[in-house]
Scaffold this active site. Structure first.
Site, PDB file in Angstrom:
ATOM      1  N   ASP A  62       1.075  -1.213   0.092  1.00  0.00           N
ATOM      2  CA  ASP A  62       0.403   0.138  -0.001  1.00  0.00           C
ATOM      3  C   ASP A  62       0.778   1.389  -0.114  1.00  0.00           C
ATOM      4  OD1 ASP A  62       1.008  -0.557   2.575  1.00  0.00           O
ATOM      5  OD2 ASP A  62      -0.572  -0.973   3.750  1.00  0.00           O
ATOM      6  N   ASN A 127      -8.087  -2.579  14.711  1.00  0.00           N
ATOM      7  CA  ASN A 127      -8.753  -3.162  14.298  1.00  0.00           C
ATOM      8  C   ASN A 127      -8.883  -4.222  13.327  1.00  0.00           C
ATOM      9  OD1 ASN A 127      -7.956  -1.704  11.298  1.00  0.00           O
ATOM     10  ND2 ASN A 127      -9.242  -0.615  11.609  1.00  0.00           N
ATOM     11  N   HIS A 129      -7.527  -4.559  10.097  1.00  0.00           N
ATOM     12  CA  HIS A 129      -7.086  -4.173   9.101  1.00  0.00           C
ATOM     13  C   HIS A 129      -5.293  -4.925   8.487  1.00  0.00           C
ATOM     14  CE1 HIS A 129      -4.995  -0.619   9.784  1.00  0.00           C
ATOM     15  NE2 HIS A 129      -3.890  -0.742   9.274  1.00  0.00           N
ATOM     16  N   GLU A 134      -9.585  -2.116   5.467  1.00  0.00           N
ATOM     17  CA  GLU A 134     -10.657  -1.309   7.146  1.00  0.00           C
ATOM     18  C   GLU A 134     -12.157  -2.545   6.436  1.00  0.00           C
ATOM     19  OE1 GLU A 134      -8.855   0.084   8.938  1.00  0.00           O
ATOM     20  OE2 GLU A 134      -8.349   2.268   7.786  1.00  0.00           O
TER      21      GLU A 134
HETATM   22  N1  LIG Z   1      -1.615   0.173   5.930  1.00  0.00           N
HETATM   23  C1  LIG Z   1       0.015  -0.086   7.542  1.00  0.00           C
HETATM   24  C2  LIG Z   1      -0.328  -1.891   7.525  1.00  0.00           C
HETATM   25  O1  LIG Z   1       0.570  -2.562   6.567  1.00  0.00           O
HETATM   26  C3  LIG Z   1       0.050  -2.329   8.942  1.00  0.00           C
HETATM   27  O2  LIG Z   1       0.525  -3.743   9.150  1.00  0.00           O
HETATM   28  C4  LIG Z   1      -0.789  -1.307  10.273  1.00  0.00           C
HETATM   29  C5  LIG Z   1       0.339  -1.436  11.059  1.00  0.00           C
HETATM   30  O3  LIG Z   1       0.638  -1.139  11.868  1.00  0.00           O
HETATM   31  P1  LIG Z   1       2.459  -1.815  12.931  1.00  0.00           P
HETATM   32  O4  LIG Z   1       3.096  -2.116  12.436  1.00  0.00           O
HETATM   33  O5  LIG Z   1       2.993   0.260  12.747  1.00  0.00           O
HETATM   34  O6  LIG Z   1       1.412  -1.244  13.967  1.00  0.00           O
HETATM   35  O7  LIG Z   1      -0.410  -0.265   9.261  1.00  0.00           O
HETATM   36  C6  LIG Z   1      -0.966   0.787   9.248  1.00  0.00           C
HETATM   37  O8  LIG Z   1      -2.286   0.951   8.516  1.00  0.00           O
END
Ligand SMILES: N[C@@H]1[C@@H](O)[C@H](O)[C@@H](COP(=O)(O)O)O[C@@H]1O
Length: 232
Positions: A62, A127, A129, A134
């Site tokens: 992404d 959440n 995702h 989402e």
């Molecule tokens: N798009 C990314 C995800 O790919 C990631 O897994 C998530 C968790 O982030 P973190 O690893 O910083 O907790 O957040 C972001 O929104």
């Protein structure tokens, strides 16, 4: 799903690195990569390794819509700093945050079709995702532009000067594309991921818990630390 619980994220990064190495040894040539704090310990192991990635393809999950590639908080910049500067790949694909929506979606779906993902690395949002898919996103979605939820904007504001600076939309590989990967390796660390991890592994399969669809994939490894495993 195969669940591995580690003491902390450093140990998890080493374990994840072993699995990446094994996959490459078994001829994986396309890696699906993730951003966020979760894969940092894995990327550290990859940077420090002797492995040459220059014959491999990488496809990221992404990118924030509206951020130029050279923005300090773009996922392009994250990948350069955390992996690609030290370990260049033959070709690396990340959605273009400034790209025209329709063209970019088409281009990315074509890329995923052209280079089927052998091993997809994933983190998980609080959440549940995955990528930027989402709760409520259809399991049949391919690449698309996703409106970020308050929970995600809130979780990601730590990287920006203020909440207003966090982009509200992102290009994301869809759940359908994620599920098409041959192998999936998901990591999660910390108490604030414990509920998402529980719901992913034990809850009903529902679009309200995007990661729960991973229960239907036949080759998923989940590496979590003790805090993220605390509700299991
Ligand atoms: N798009 C990314 C995800 O790919 C990631 O897994 C998530 C968790 O982030 P973190 O690893 O910083 O907790 O957040 C972001 O929104």
């Amino acid at each position: 799903m195969n669940v591995i619980i580690t003491k902390d994220k450093v140990e998890a990064g080493k374990k994840a690195f072993e699995l990446v190495e094994k996959a490459i040894h078994n001829d994986a040539s396309v890696l699906g990569l993730a951003t966020g704090s979760t894969p940092e310990t894995l990327y550290k192991e990859m940077r420090a390794s002797n492995t040459d990635y220059s014959n491999l393809i990488s496809i990221n999950l992404d990118e924030y819509k509206g951020l130029p590639a050279d923005h300090p908080q773009s996922y392009h910049t994250f990948m350069q700093e955390n992996l690609f500067n030290a370990k260049p790949f033959k070709k690396s694909f990340i959605p273009d945050g400034l790209g025209d929506e329709e063209d970019e979606v088409k281009r990315y779906n074509k890329t995923i079709e052209e280079y089927p993902i052998d091993l997809q690395i994933l983190g998980i949002g609080t959440n549940a995702h995955i990528g930027f898919n989402e709760p409520g996103t259809s399991f049949l979605q391919e690449t698309h532009v996703e409106k970020l939820t308050e929970a995600t904007i809130n979780a990601n504001k730590r990287y920006f000067k203020s909440e207003e600076d966090v982009p509200k939309y992102a290009f994301s590989m869809g759940i359908k594309s994620i599920l098409s990967a041959k192998k999936i390796l998901l990591m999660a660390f910390g108490e604030n991921k414990a509920e998402a991890v529980y719901n992913m592994l034990n809850g009903p399969i529902t679009e309200q818990v995007p990661a729960s669809i991973l229960q239907t994939h036949n080759d998923v490894t989940v590496i979590i630390d003790e805090a993220a495993a605390s509700k299991l």
